[in-house]
Design an enzyme around this catalytic site. Sequence first.
Site, mmCIF file in Angstrom:
data_model
loop_
_atom_site.group_PDB
_atom_site.id
_atom_site.type_symbol
_atom_site.label_atom_id
_atom_site.label_comp_id
_atom_site.label_asym_id
_atom_site.label_seq_id
_atom_site.Cartn_x
_atom_site.Cartn_y
_atom_site.Cartn_z
ATOM 1 N N HIS A 63 0.713 -1.120 0.010
ATOM 2 C CA HIS A 63 0.119 -0.079 -0.039
ATOM 3 C C HIS A 63 0.794 1.377 -0.006
ATOM 4 C CE1 HIS A 63 0.215 -0.380 4.635
ATOM 5 N NE2 HIS A 63 0.410 1.004 4.462
ATOM 6 N N ASP A 107 -0.236 -7.724 1.780
ATOM 7 C CA ASP A 107 0.440 -6.329 1.594
ATOM 8 C C ASP A 107 1.796 -6.343 1.738
ATOM 9 O OD1 ASP A 107 0.340 -3.524 1.856
ATOM 10 O OD2 ASP A 107 -0.328 -3.364 3.830
ATOM 11 N N SER A 201 4.290 2.361 7.965
ATOM 12 C CA SER A 201 3.942 1.684 7.082
ATOM 13 C C SER A 201 5.346 1.181 6.128
ATOM 14 C CB SER A 201 3.079 2.085 5.912
ATOM 15 O OG SER A 201 1.843 2.117 6.488
#
Length: 245
Positions: A63, A107, A201
């Site tokens: 992402h 992910d 992230s």
Amino acid sequence: MVLFLLLVALLSPAGEAGKIIGGHEAKPHSRPYMAFLQIKISGKSYRCGGFLVHEDFVLTAAHCLGSSISVTLGAHNIVDRERTQQVIQVRRAIPHPHYNDKTLANDIMLLQLTRKAEMSDAVSPINLPRSLEKVKPGMMCSVAGWGQLGVNMPSADKLQEVNLEVQSEEECIARFKNYIPITQICAGDSTKRKNSFSGDSGGPLVCNGVAQGIVSYGKDDGTTPDVYTRISSFLSWIQRTMRRY
């Protein structure tokens, strides 16, 4: 409570991303595998974390994909031009072919750099797990990044780190409807205000010196536990992809 991609503030102006919640500043260059990612999307800059797994490959979250990505290795203070820093552009971003941007399944993404990083005390890859290696509830791990201290808090210039305890799968199954135990790890004690957050992230969940997970998503209020992509489930894809390029 809505799910909070641990980059969502990333996908708002970069200044809204911040640092680790409940952690502390890392010893400079004690995590030489850490990568700071500057991402361009529609002309705006955002940030993510990542980690060096080969001299010309960085692993991060799918992402964190953008139209262009710049990788800074060897950094502690990302606003300083430290002599240890190496800024390298990404030649090719390779998200997992089955990444689902709705559920955040799979992910994980590899970034091939335009040139090989120069190895040094401040820049070196981290080990990946063995194929059958599994983290267990109660295991202590750590995560680091230039992410957010809390909701609506400013960004960190210096690398932050925090220790996290691996939780039972049941904790995240009850908390997140799309949690997949085979490919994800549940980490962060719900009784402690310590976790990764927006801007973290793509960084690694490190257990006993091995990158076992990738910061993926959590709740938007900064509570724990959070979800991490389980690297051991993707080893064949990682190895196959790096060989291909």
